[in-house]
Structures are given as structure tokens and as C-alpha cells.
Design an enzyme around this catalytic site. Structure first.
Site, PDB file in Angstrom:
ATOM      1  N   ASP A   1     -69.063  64.559 -26.593  1.00  0.00           N
ATOM      2  CA  ASP A   1     -68.092  65.461 -27.213  1.00  0.00           C
ATOM      3  C   ASP A   1     -67.723  66.597 -26.249  1.00  0.00           C
ATOM      4  OD1 ASP A   1     -66.719  66.772 -29.584  1.00  0.00           O
ATOM      5  OD2 ASP A   1     -68.236  68.278 -29.121  1.00  0.00           O
TER       6      ASP A   1
ATOM      7  N   LYS B   1     -63.976  67.387 -24.053  1.00  0.00           N
ATOM      8  CA  LYS B   1     -63.255  68.660 -23.958  1.00  0.00           C
ATOM      9  C   LYS B   1     -63.019  69.054 -22.501  1.00  0.00           C
ATOM     10  CE  LYS B   1     -65.054  69.990 -28.438  1.00  0.00           C
ATOM     11  NZ  LYS B   1     -66.206  70.578 -29.139  1.00  0.00           N
TER      12      LYS B   1
END
Lengths: 373, 373
Positions: free
Chosen positions: A225, A229
Site C-alpha cells: 500500500d 503511493k
């Protein structure tokens, strides 16, 4: 100025973030007389206006959607339907569907404006990202606009700040920070600046119970995750990162537990590995430091990294609270003291806020901006 | 979408910020083929294009302006001249002139878009502020757009973040922070978290020598600059603050030194008052705290305050570095951990960046957004 144009908003997804977003929309959209909700879908159910001068109710959407027998259309069917109106279309994608993300280039090319918190569109393979950017405004001046503030840091002004830095000609040298609310919560409790902190496995269980992790905590602990980003930000500063596999991402899942058949089994077996994390903490402590899970982009070295790093106890990253994110932009203009943005980087309300702030900008862009006082 | 419209940019002021801004423009404006510089003024000298299809050179502006014999026109003369073209006009006001600020309502009403870092327009009397807002987009849907990001926190995303919070329906409860680069520098050195810090008068002299203060340091120490920024933010959240005199503003100028005839005389006599500041520092230190010069807006209590306040050494405000600003937004959605923006809040380059990021948004708004790849 063409301000009388009608703007039709189509929303995909009505889960956690989607539900909060619809709540915010029920306050925002009525302020713009020429903006209306025309489409809403969730899982395999959808709701649409019979003709383009109708609008869906933002008060009764939940009941209306539950009562609908219409299946969710394919992206192509949706695009075909959009083609039957002269209205400006804003498509809000609150799903995490790869299929819909893969269709963004077609939507944009057809002058549909896309607003989304969906990380996948921008962090999957480089080719899709290029096709999205190439087919969006301003690179294609006849295309729809693209907004994705909430894909990094939820409602925090990260994407917009980076855009402003780049578009005004600043030189971004390094971006560093805590990009995961889950990781922030875990390490702020496991290795606090003051006090001893809990056992690693206890903190992971606590975070799960508090709703800070995915159903299977491994989906947070694998670092992917955070890596997604960083791919988004790195591509914005001009690094052609192929995917999240193109740079080192430290996983906090012990190799032996990768094959656990469930999150519960993982949590049961995790205490056996507490010693390893305890060593990591102690090693930092010996130097008067604390350990944090961070991501960084070194632009000159073209190096992206995700993993554990030690910080002085006085460092802003060490002093983080709760599940806050913190992102520091080191640039030529800002010099040795970076521009820092900090605050909740996850949660339905604040993520939805990132999406709805983008929606307002999109409304303005497509010239539907005519607010009642 | 009317994207072919020509956009003419007029720039007032070419001093510290203005010069940096023009430097940034020389990189930005050539990227937009339908945007050109048509007017430039400084003190009592001005330069304008002979006809509207010409443009001024961003490479030789300094020499050209110095060679010009045209005086600076009055705001009304400027407005009359703008009336002779069909082009969209963006007026960038990098002066701190009250006369020009007082004319914003007329510019805006005539569909001129205004971009400015000028605090005066938004922090002087309430009536002027109301006429500016009422005559700007979106309250007057046929008016020009208004951008003033750099009026608070220079290039930091403060105004835009507050706008996003408000427009998406969050409830802003409190805004608190260090709003002055000068005050930040002074207190970070006078009362550091670690170590003893210097004498107050020495730090003021050092700050002046380093270029961190106004020519007369009293213009920073009276707290008015901070008060102006708070008026701007307070009015945005809906508090009808009459002026900077409508709430308590602590001045750090000893009463006896208010009448000094010069900044130099003030600095000479300041050491006699070091004991007073030393007591303030010691009182905080006894509680394990440090003193900082902050501003705050408590929305529910409608209370605005500017002055000294003590902070725990672990507080983000205590740990500030250099001349950084830090602004915390406490809102309903963000809960107990505020949304924080931090970084350099003064200086030519970063202030100009706030203005040029606004310029880019304004270009997009007036439909001139057509960037070359």
C-alpha cells in the site's frame, strides 16, 4: 463564459468511502443548481436517471439503489450512455476496480472528467499510467480533467501541493514520510518516543480490533500500500517507475507466515516472531532513536525505498500521533527545512473529503460553477 | 470549451516578491501559447504593449522597464485600458498598496481575475473585504476570480486547504499556529527546546542582520502582521472581524520604546528590557515548557488571539526549526489530531511560488489552459 452548462455526476461505488462521499455530496451538490447526480452503482446494482433532465435523490439513494434491479453496466456501456447527452460528465470512481481504472483513458478521451481515490489506476503498470496522463487534460487539450488527490494521504493536500511545486518550477529533491495510517498507528504504539511500547504482535492485534488494518493485516504489513503511493508520487516527479516491484519494499510479514491460510492464523502465529521486532526496536533505542515504517523518493538518485528506518526522537516523523500520515517535500526553494503536511491519512470521512474537494474543482473546471449564496 | 481565448497578464510591482515572481513567470508563461504578459509597473514607472496582440519580454523586462518614461497609471486608468480588449485579463498585484486593494471590487466586477499576496485587501476594514468577496466569483457569477494563497503562509497551502475543508462541509473548530517567519526565528533561537538560547535583544539584532525582519524590527514585533493573517482566516471561517484592532494582539515592543525615532535607536535601547523577556522564558522553563508567539482562532467562542503562549517541548509548535511557519487546523473530521501544514512562510522565492501557483489556476479558470507538452 459558458457557465450555464449542465453538469451530470455519475458515481461508482457506495462502500466505506463511497457512503461518506455521498453524504458529503448531499450537502455539496444542491449548492450548484446546474449540477445533478445521474448515476450510481454498487457491486452489481445500479441506478440511473430515465432522461438527462432528471436527477437522482441524494436523500433516498440507499433505498432506491437497494430496490433497483438494474445490473451495473460495463465501462463501455457506461461510456455509450454518456454519449447520448450534451451535458458535461464527471465520473467519480470510488471503487478499487482495476477494470474501471483500465478504462480511464477512454473516458478521458471522450471528455469525461474523472475523479477518484483509486490508487490502482496510477500505481499499476507504467503503460496504463502513461495512457491515462496522455489522454487527460492538459496533455490532450480536448480531453476530460483528472483528479486523484485522495489516492495519497486521503484528504491531505499532497497531490495538489506536489503539482503546485512542479508546475511553478521548483526542483523536488526528496519526498519522505509515513504514508500508511496503519503503519503509523503500529509504530507510534510499538516504539513510542516516551515509554516502552507494547509487544509487536499485541499492537498488530490491537490495530486490527480498532479497525485500523485490512481484514487480513498482512495486506498492510507487506508494504505494498505504501509502495503504491510512492509510485504515484515518483511518477509525478518524472521517474518512470515500472511498478511496485521495481524498487525495494520491506515486508513485515515473516517468511514463515506468508503462507498462512488466513489473517486469523497469521495473528495466532505472529507472537513467535516478536523477538525479531524487539531486536529492531532495541537497536534503535541504543542510539537514542526510534524505528518507523517510511517511504522515500530520492529524485536525483532515482531511488524509491519502502521500509524501516531509524529517526531521532526529536524528528517530526518520530513524534507522530495516532494513525497520522506525515509527508515532507524537500525542494530547492524550501531548502533544508521541508514543506510538511501532516494529519489523518486514512478513514472514510477524510478520504471522502479528498474526493469531494476534487469534485468541486472538477465542477468549476467544466464550467458548471454557479453556486447559490 | 472556449479554450482558444487569449489571456493577458498584467503585473503590478517588481520588488522583492515581484522580481522572484517574474523569474518564475519567465518559465511558466511560455508554456501557455495563448497567455502573454501585457503590462508591468513598478513604483512610478510602467510598461505596456502597444496593441493587444503584442507581448512584453520576460527576459528583458528589467531593462525595458528602466528605459520606460511612462508613469504608473491609476487603477481607474488601468481598468479603462483593460476595457479596450476582448482578451481575458489576469491582474497580479505584487504591491502592498492600499489604493490598489481598494479597487479590487471594480476590477473583479469587470471580469478581471485578481491574483495577489497582498494581505491588506483582506485584513483591512470589513466593508472592503465584503465588497471584494461579493464582487468576485462565485458570489457574483459573472465576475473575475480571486486568488490570494500567498497572503497567509507564503507558498504553503493554507488558504486552499481551508477552502477545501469549508467547501466540503467540514466544521473548522480551531486554527492555531506560528504565522510569522520572523517570530519563529526569534523564539526558536531565544527559547530552544534544547539548550539555553540567546539574549532577547541579541536574537532580534541577529534576525535583523540575517534579513529576517522588516527594516524597523518593530514592524514585526508589534504582532500586526500575524494579526492580519488571522483576520484573513477568521473571515473565511465566517467570523465578521472588523479589523486587527478587534481582538487582543500582544506587542513585544516595550511601551518605553514605542516612540523611538528609528529602528536603530530601538535596537540600541532594547537590551535594557532583556530581563522582562528572560522572566517570560524562565516561567515557561519551570514547567518544562517553551514560549512561542502564536495566533489562534477559536471558532465556537469567536475568539481571535495573538501573543505569547507556552508549549510542551514535545509539541509540534515547540519543535519548529529556522523561520518556519506551522498552521494546525482542528476540525470535526480530523478530530483530536489536526491537519498540519509546515514550512517556510516567508521569503521571496516561496512567496512568489504561492502567487505563481495561483496564476496557473487562474489561467485554467479563464480557459486559457492549453499547455504545450
Amino acid at each position: 463564459m459558458g457557465k450555464e452548462k449542465q453538469v451530470s455526476v455519475a458515481i461508482l461505488g457506495a462502500g466505506g468511502v463511497g457512503r461518506c462521499f455521498l453524504q458529503q455530496c448531499s450537502w455539496i451538490i444542491p449548492q450548484y443548481p446546474n449540477v445533478s447526480l445521474v448515476f450510481l452503482s454498487r457491486s452489481n446494482r445500479s441506478l440511473r436517471v430515465p432522461t438527462w433532465d432528471h436527477e437522482l435523490s441524494l436523500d433516498t439513494w440507499e433505498k432506491d439503489l437497494a430496490a433497483s434491479t438494474d445490473p451495473a453496466p460495463s465501462p463501455q456501456e457506461l461510456l455509450d450512455w454518456f454519449g447520448t447527452t450534451e451535458n458535461e460528465i464527471i465520473l467519480v470512481d470510488n471503487t478499487s476496480s482495476q477494470d474501471i481504472a483500465a478504462f480511464y483513458p477512454q473516458f478521458l478521451k471522450d471528455q469525461i472528467t474523472v475523479v477518484t481515490p483509486n490508487k490502482k489506476a496510477f500505481s499499476s503498470d507504467l503503460d496504463l499510467w502513461k495512457r491515462i496522463v496522455d489522454n487527460a487534460y492538459p496533455y490532450n487539450p480536448d480531453a476530460g480533467f483528472l483528479y486523484h488527490e485522495a489516492s495519497v494521504g486521503a484528504g491531505l493536500p499532497i497531490i495538489s501541493t506536489l503539482k503546485d511545486l512542479l508546475e511553478t518550477g521548483d526542483e523536488v529533491q526528496k519526498i519522505e514520510g509515513v504514508f500508511s495510517g496503519t503503519m503509523s498507528f503500529l509504530f507510534n504504539n510499538f516504539a513510542p518516543v516516551e515509554g516502552k511500547g507494547g509487544k509487536w504482535s499485541d499492537e498488530v492485534s490491537k490495530a486490527k480490533d480498532a479497525g485500523y488494518t485490512e481484514p487480513d493485516p498482512r495486506d498492510d504489513l507487506n508494504g505494498v500500500d505504501v509502495a503504491r503511493k510512492l509510485v504515484i508520487l515518483a511518477r509525478m516527479v518524472g521517474l518512470e517507475i515500472e511498478s511496485t516491484s521495481a524498487f525495494p519494499v520491506q515486508s513485515l510479514i515473516p517468511t514463515e507466515l506468508e503462507s498462512c491460510s488466513s489473517g486469523d492464523e497469521f495473528l495466532e502465529r505472529l507472537p513467535a516472531f516478536d523477538d525479531e521486532m524487539e531486536k529492531v526496536k532495541a537497536k534503535a533505542e541504543e542510539k537514542g532513536k526510534v524505528v518507523r515504517f517510511v517511504g522515500s523518493i530520492d529524485v536525483a538518485r532515482k531511488a524509491v525505498e519502502v521500509g524501516l528506518k531509524e529517526f531521532d526522537k526529536g524528528h517530526a516523523i518520530a513524534g507522530l500521533k495516532g494513525s497520522d500520515n506525515i509527508i515532507s517535500f524537500y525542494t530547492k526553494r524550501y531548502g533544508s527545512n521541508p514543506l510538511i503536511v501532516q494529519g489523518a491519512g486514512a478513514g472514510g470521512e477524510v478520504t471522502a473529503m479528498g474526493v469531494s474537494a476534487d469534485l468541486i474543482k472538477a465542477i468549476k473546471d467544466v464550467h458548471g460553477w454557479k453556486k447559490v449564496r
